[in-house]
Design a protein around this motif. Structure first.
Motif, PDB file in Angstrom:
ATOM      1  N   ALA A 151       0.824  -1.219   0.000  1.00 12.64           N
ATOM      2  CA  ALA A 151       0.000   0.000   0.000  1.00 12.64           C
ATOM      3  C   ALA A 151       0.855   1.265   0.000  1.00 12.64           C
ATOM      4  O   ALA A 151       1.948   1.279   0.560  1.00 12.64           O
ATOM      5  N   LYS A 177       1.334  -5.531   3.203  1.00 14.32           N
ATOM      6  CA  LYS A 177       2.340  -4.622   3.763  1.00 14.32           C
ATOM      7  C   LYS A 177       1.836  -3.182   3.642  1.00 14.32           C
ATOM      8  O   LYS A 177       1.865  -2.604   2.547  1.00 14.32           O
ATOM      9  N   SER A 230       3.879   4.573  -6.432  1.00 10.84           N
ATOM     10  CA  SER A 230       4.424   5.407  -7.502  1.00 10.84           C
ATOM     11  C   SER A 230       4.811   4.530  -8.699  1.00 10.84           C
ATOM     12  O   SER A 230       4.978   3.313  -8.565  1.00 10.84           O
ATOM     13  N   THR A 233       8.080   2.453  -8.315  1.00  6.61           N
ATOM     14  CA  THR A 233       7.866   1.265  -7.471  1.00  6.61           C
ATOM     15  C   THR A 233       7.093   0.195  -8.242  1.00  6.61           C
ATOM     16  O   THR A 233       7.421  -0.990  -8.173  1.00  6.61           O
ATOM     17  N   GLY A 252       0.181   2.776 -10.644  1.00  2.00           N
ATOM     18  CA  GLY A 252       1.292   3.690 -10.426  1.00  2.00           C
ATOM     19  C   GLY A 252       0.869   5.129 -10.197  1.00  2.00           C
ATOM     20  O   GLY A 252      -0.256   5.424  -9.787  1.00  2.00           O
ATOM     21  N   GLU A 387       5.293  14.275 -11.149  1.00  6.95           N
ATOM     22  CA  GLU A 387       4.299  14.231 -10.066  1.00  6.95           C
ATOM     23  C   GLU A 387       4.862  14.955  -8.839  1.00  6.95           C
ATOM     24  O   GLU A 387       5.857  14.517  -8.260  1.00  6.95           O
TER      25      GLU A 387
HETATM   26  P1  NAD Z   1       5.826   4.596  -2.989  1.00  9.81           P
HETATM   27  O1  NAD Z   1       5.891   4.064  -4.365  1.00  9.81           O
HETATM   28  O2  NAD Z   1       7.007   5.313  -2.456  1.00  9.81           O
HETATM   29  O3  NAD Z   1       5.541   3.401  -1.937  1.00  9.81           O
HETATM   30  C1  NAD Z   1       4.413   2.561  -2.080  1.00  9.81           C
HETATM   31  C2  NAD Z   1       4.657   1.270  -1.315  1.00  9.81           C
HETATM   32  O4  NAD Z   1       5.694   0.537  -1.967  1.00  9.81           O
HETATM   33  C3  NAD Z   1       5.124   1.468   0.121  1.00  9.81           C
HETATM   34  O5  NAD Z   1       4.490   0.502   0.930  1.00  9.81           O
HETATM   35  C4  NAD Z   1       6.633   1.251   0.051  1.00  9.81           C
HETATM   36  O6  NAD Z   1       7.170   0.731   1.253  1.00  9.81           O
HETATM   37  C5  NAD Z   1       6.772   0.240  -1.076  1.00  9.81           C
HETATM   38  N1  NAD Z   1       7.998   0.374  -1.867  1.00  9.81           N
HETATM   39  C6  NAD Z   1       8.666   1.515  -2.159  1.00  9.81           C
HETATM   40  N2  NAD Z   1       9.704   1.249  -2.972  1.00  9.81           N
HETATM   41  C7  NAD Z   1       9.688  -0.077  -3.216  1.00  9.81           C
HETATM   42  C8  NAD Z   1      10.498  -0.953  -3.996  1.00  9.81           C
HETATM   43  N3  NAD Z   1      11.537  -0.515  -4.703  1.00  9.81           N
HETATM   44  N4  NAD Z   1      10.195  -2.264  -4.024  1.00  9.81           N
HETATM   45  C9  NAD Z   1       9.136  -2.731  -3.333  1.00  9.81           C
HETATM   46  N5  NAD Z   1       8.336  -1.962  -2.573  1.00  9.81           N
HETATM   47  C10 NAD Z   1       8.600  -0.640  -2.506  1.00  9.81           C
HETATM   48  O7  NAD Z   1       4.525   5.507  -2.917  1.00  9.81           O
HETATM   49  P2  NAD Z   1       3.987   6.426  -1.729  1.00  9.81           P
HETATM   50  O8  NAD Z   1       4.849   7.631  -1.614  1.00  9.81           O
HETATM   51  O9  NAD Z   1       3.739   5.612  -0.507  1.00  9.81           O
HETATM   52  O10 NAD Z   1       2.551   6.832  -2.313  1.00  9.81           O
HETATM   53  C11 NAD Z   1       2.377   7.860  -3.247  1.00  9.81           C
HETATM   54  C12 NAD Z   1       2.387   7.335  -4.673  1.00  9.81           C
HETATM   55  O11 NAD Z   1       1.352   6.384  -4.859  1.00  9.81           O
HETATM   56  C13 NAD Z   1       2.110   8.439  -5.696  1.00  9.81           C
HETATM   57  O12 NAD Z   1       2.935   8.245  -6.814  1.00  9.81           O
HETATM   58  C14 NAD Z   1       0.647   8.234  -6.055  1.00  9.81           C
HETATM   59  O13 NAD Z   1       0.268   8.728  -7.321  1.00  9.81           O
HETATM   60  C15 NAD Z   1       0.558   6.752  -6.005  1.00  9.81           C
HETATM   61  N6  NAD Z   1      -0.829   6.311  -5.828  1.00  9.81           N
HETATM   62  C16 NAD Z   1      -1.456   5.818  -6.917  1.00  9.81           C
HETATM   63  C17 NAD Z   1      -2.791   5.445  -6.823  1.00  9.81           C
HETATM   64  C18 NAD Z   1      -3.513   4.894  -8.020  1.00  9.81           C
HETATM   65  O14 NAD Z   1      -4.674   4.551  -7.893  1.00  9.81           O
HETATM   66  N7  NAD Z   1      -2.890   4.801  -9.177  1.00  9.81           N
HETATM   67  C19 NAD Z   1      -3.475   5.585  -5.603  1.00  9.81           C
HETATM   68  C20 NAD Z   1      -2.786   6.085  -4.502  1.00  9.81           C
HETATM   69  C21 NAD Z   1      -1.456   6.453  -4.633  1.00  9.81           C
END
Ligand code: NAD
Length: 510
Positions: A151, A177, A230, A233, A252, A387
């Motif tokens: 998440a 997670k 994102s 990720t 994403g 973004e």
């Molecule tokens: P993030 O990508 O930094 O992290 C998301 C999750 O992935 C976290 O639980 C993190 O611990 C895990 N993670 C991070 N890097 C990883 C890796 N290399 N390998 C495996 N797991 C990893 O995102 P965030 O900052 O928590 O949330 C914001 C982002 O989520 C924004 O880009 C937003 O647009 C996106 N988002 C998209 C939607 C959608 O519906 N498309 C909805 C909500 C948020």
């Protein structure tokens, strides 16, 4: 909700557990900057312990009669209704989502659960009788085993709703997670799930960072992984899961466009921009970011937007009388400030600067950015391309609808876009040509209702699978086809001989 120190725990095979490696990260309230608890940074070994527990629970759970399994989904729905306020407060504390929006998020998950209650109708397969002499064909939608979910910080409840009810309702078991920045909702929700009597191991929670996720790629217990996060990720998880042969659903990042036409209903337009751009302090995948405005209304629109933006109040997310809470962390605030510097260096005009907002005394150490508006933005500037994930709006002048559509088409991300107009030609053209997954007309940037799929296209979605609606059922099940030759045990009606009946031969030999 009490203000006692919050110790977040993993939940594996029905037990609340401390992380055995002893590593924890401070949990902060972004409204005040204060440490309010701690969250485990679990090891790969803990992650695999959870998938092993989910795998052990799978045979019993998937074999449970469907009405009995559905009973847990109905109980989950009831538990969320009965505990809406407590769950909303859990989101308002560690994610610092404004309490009204947090209530809205939990309310949306309750609607998602309504949709999940229709699983018995949606997992029905097909039967084709007599595909050959005495042979019938049957398609079954079967569960796959253990799914894992990851998440983002900004929708701790919604993403739980997108993944877990559909995964377990269709007969899979789950390891989840949450984000280390917003783990409290899941701690509360997991206790409610336990209170329904859910069997041990059906849902497991492991807190931590990417190490927890990376342990799943080569884990034979894991059938599939889903993420909302994102785009980098999503791509990283897509690559890891591709190597390990796992099924994926990976939503994403976003950069959402709004097109304001000359006949836009102005009050509605301004109201929607305030909600979409400044709600959740701009930390939404459906936050409006780039606003394309035609010359006929540009001056009036800008004056009204700036006037309304200046009136936005900031403060503690638990205060119902303020409009906007903080961003998630000091580093998120720094990233947004850096983008404001980038916009200025690129030649955009900072019409409203949110870097030093007025705050209540108690929130001076919180992570706040006020409404920020750039004008004179061009589509290729970094602030219009990347973004920012904060309350920053870019106003871009366009000659006509084609200019707005061109910008949307040329952008690498494609989550949502909306148009404000009363003209049906513009409406239909925009719906047809806006190159995004979710389109709004005089609403937006809009989130589709849970009965329908949710997700972007282009760089906003890695792969094809989306959350919600019938798409969720497709993702969490696999098609299995049975070809059944019926043999009369009394020997009265012998099946046609394979060697002489060509339709039977094709069933056996193709
Ligand atoms: P993030 O990508 O930094 O992290 C998301 C999750 O992935 C976290 O639980 C993190 O611990 C895990 N993670 C991070 N890097 C990883 C890796 N290399 N390998 C495996 N797991 C990893 O995102 P965030 O900052 O928590 O949330 C914001 C982002 O989520 C924004 O880009 C937003 O647009 C996106 N988002 C998209 C939607 C959608 O519906 N498309 C909805 C909500 C948020």
């Amino acid at each position: 909700m009490s203000t006692e120190y919050i110790k977040i725990k993993n939940h594996i095979n029905g037990a609340w557990l401390d992380e055995s490696n002893g590593q924890y990260e401070p949990l902060r309230n972004p409204s005040t900057g204060h440490v309010i608890g701690e969250v485990p940074l679990s090891s790969p070994a803990t992650s695999r312990e959870a998938t092993a527990a989910a795998a052990a629970a799978y045979p019993g759970w998937s074999a449970m009669p469907l009405p009995k399994r559905m009973d847990f989904i109905f109980k989950m729905h009831r538990a969320m209704q009965d505990n809406l306020e407590m769950l909303a407060q859990s989101i308002a504390i560690d994610q610092a989502k404004h309490i009204a929006e947090a209530r809205g998020e939990v309310g949306r998950v309750i609607e998602i659960l309504q949709m999940a209650c229709t699983i018995p109708a949606l997992i029905q397969g097909d039967t084709v009788q007599a595909i050959a002499n005495n042979i019938n064909g049957r398609l079954i939608k079967a569960p796959l085993g253990v799914f894992c979910g990851v998440a983002p910080f900004n929708f701790p409840a919604l993403v739980f709703g997108w993944f877990i009810p559909f995964a377990i309702g269709t007969g899979n078991t789950f390891v989840y997670k949450p984000s280390t920045e917003s783990p409290l909702f899941m701690q509360k929700m997991m206790q409610l799930l336990c209170d329904t009597g859910l069997p041990d191991g059906v849902v497991n929670i492991v807190h931590g960072d990417r190490e927890v996720v990376e342990a799943w790629y080569e884990d034979d217990n894991v059938a599939g992984v889903c993420l909302v996060g994102s785009t980098p990720t999503a791509k990283a998880i897509g690559e890891g899961c591709g190597r390990g042969g796992k099924k994926t659903m990976l939503l994403g990042g976003a950069k959402n466009f709004l097109a304001a036409m000359e006949d836009a209903p102005m009050d509605l337009l301004i109201e929607n921009i305030l909600m979409s751009g400044y709600g959740s302090a701009g930390q939404r995948c459906l936050a409006v970011s780039n606003i394309a405005v035609v010359p006929e209304i540009y001056d009036d629109f800008l004056a009204r937007l700036l006037e309304a933006s200046r009136k936005i109040t900031l403060g503690d997310a638990m205060d119902p009388d303020i409009f906007m809470g903080p961003v998630i962390s000091a580093s998120a605030r720094k990233r947004i400030h850096d983008y404001i510097d980038i916009g200025l260096a690129e030649g955009a005009t900072l019409a409203l600067d949110g870097r030093n907002p007025q705050l209540p005394e108690a929130n001076r150490d919180g992570y706040f950015v006020g409404p920020t508006v750039f004008t004179d933005v061009t589509p290729c500037m970094r602030i219009a391309q990347e973004e920012i994930f904060g309350p920053v709006l870019n106003i871009i002048k366009v000659g006509c609808i084609d200019g707005a559509l061109r910008m949307i088409r040329n952008h690498p991300l494609g989550n949502g876009a909306c148009i404000f107009t009363q003209n049906s030609f513009y409406t239909e053209k925009f719906i047809n040509e806006a190159d995004v997954g979710m389109v709004g007309v005089n609403v937006g940037i809009c989130a589709p209702h849970p009965y329908l799929p949710f997700g972007g296209i282009k760089g906003s979605l890695v792969g094809n699978n989306k959350v919600q609606g019938k798409d969720a059922i497709d993702f969490f099940t696999q098609s299995k086809v049975a070809t059944i030759r019926v043999v009369d045990p009394r020997g009265l009606a012998p099946a046609a001989a394979t060697t002489t009946d060509s339709s039977v031969r094709s069933c056996v030999a193709s």
